[in-house]
Design an enzyme around this catalytic site. Structure first.
Site, PDB file in Angstrom:
ATOM      1  N   ARG A   7     -11.505  55.299  48.743  1.00 49.91           N
ATOM      2  CA  ARG A   7     -11.896  56.691  48.519  1.00 49.91           C
ATOM      3  C   ARG A   7     -12.558  56.779  47.157  1.00 49.91           C
ATOM      4  NH1 ARG A   7      -8.864  58.724  44.540  1.00 49.91           N
ATOM      5  NH2 ARG A   7      -6.641  58.181  44.355  1.00 49.91           N
ATOM      6  N   ASN A  21     -12.938  58.346  43.365  1.00 50.82           N
ATOM      7  CA  ASN A  21     -11.962  58.680  42.340  1.00 50.82           C
ATOM      8  C   ASN A  21     -12.638  59.541  41.277  1.00 50.82           C
ATOM      9  OD1 ASN A  21      -9.199  58.404  41.575  1.00 50.82           O
ATOM     10  ND2 ASN A  21      -9.832  57.083  39.888  1.00 50.82           N
ATOM     11  N   ASN A  54     -12.482  55.024  36.778  1.00 49.29           N
ATOM     12  CA  ASN A  54     -11.907  56.219  36.184  1.00 49.29           C
ATOM     13  C   ASN A  54     -12.875  56.876  35.197  1.00 49.29           C
ATOM     14  OD1 ASN A  54      -9.372  57.802  36.321  1.00 49.29           O
ATOM     15  ND2 ASN A  54      -8.485  55.810  36.766  1.00 49.29           N
ATOM     16  N   ASP A  95      -7.217  55.974  31.232  1.00 48.58           N
ATOM     17  CA  ASP A  95      -7.416  56.799  32.426  1.00 48.58           C
ATOM     18  C   ASP A  95      -8.632  57.685  32.199  1.00 48.58           C
ATOM     19  OD1 ASP A  95      -7.109  58.302  34.787  1.00 48.58           O
ATOM     20  OD2 ASP A  95      -4.948  58.106  34.727  1.00 48.58           O
TER      21      ASP A  95
END
Length: 252
Positions: A106, A108, A156, A225
């Site tokens: 998927r 992100n 990310n 992140d």
């Protein structure tokens, strides 16, 4: 140079997300938008009165972007790039995942450049051998292409230098048995890296290592992140599992 540490002893706003991601502020409406990927929710927090609106979707919405000429949001969702049309309604404008890959990966995190080109990455499926890739959707000609085949794992935080000549991309490497083609790491631990590219009107080149967070001394059980870039060109990178933000010098 001495390091400055700022401590926040309590949350500004508590919502209790399972996987809260992608905060995006809209100064036109004084609204902070963010997502909960696991719960398939999008939140809209009006910062002047802390009124909260929640939209519930059937599939994960993974990151958000403001629309230049309209009130409303674009997003990356599980299958590609989409528009949020209100009342928990999502309309895909591009679903570029290969048919064989789509069940196992998927989208992100992602972000838009100054003229609306939307970059977002996908995540690695170890079980099915599907690598993460970095995509670009260009609304100016309605095209979507892979701009870096990777292989990546958890793509990310992504952002640009103030002059938009450099693109910083946070790629959370969660591969115990998988190698990034430009690294020689092959370990049984989680490795954190931020890469940089030269950026020219939507085109990427010269991918290079910008930060190895473990080499900087951050704990191995915490991870780079989300990412943003401030007006001075410094990168702010959130540390998953460590409750920290690190501000990184951007001269590379």
């Amino acid at each position: 140079m001495a390091h400055t540490q700022i401590v926040a002893d309590r949350p500004w706003f508590e919502i209790g997300c399972t996987l809260g991601e992608g905060p995006l502020y809209d100064p036109r409406t004084s609204t902070l938008h963010f997502v909960d990927i696991s719960e398939k929710k999008v939140f809209h927090l009006h910062t002047e009165n802390l009124e909260l609106q929640v939209e519930q979707f059937e599939a994960p919405v993974t990151c958000l972007a403001l629309r230049k000429d309209k009130i409303g949001l674009a997003c990356a969702a599980a299958e590609g790039f989409a528009l949020l049309e209100g009342n928990s309604t999502l309309k895909y404008i591009s679903q570029p995942l290969p048919v064989d890959d789509a069940p196992h990966t998927r989208f992100n995190d992602g972000a838009c450049d100054s003229i609306g080109r939307f970059f977002a990455g996908t995540i690695y499926s170890k079980e099915h051998g599907v690598p993460g890739k970095l995509y670009r959707y260009d609304p100016n000609n309605d095209t979507c292409v892979v701009v870096d085949e990777g292989p990546f794992t958890d793509s990310n935080g992504l952002g640009w230098s103030p002059d938009e000549k450099t693109l910083q991309v946070r790629l959370l490497l969660r591969d115990w048995q998988y190698l990034n083609k430009n690294t020689s790491y092959f370990t049984d631990s989680l490795i954190n890296k931020i890469y940089a590219y030269d950026y020219d009107a939507g085109e990427l080149s010269n991918r290079r290592l910008f930060v190895d967070a473990i080499a900087l001394g951050y704990p191995e059980n915490s991870f780079c992140d989300g990412l943003c870039v401030d007006d001075e060109g410094y990168i702010w990178s959130a540390r998953l599992g460590f409750s920290h933000l690190m501000r990184l010098h951007a001269k590379i």
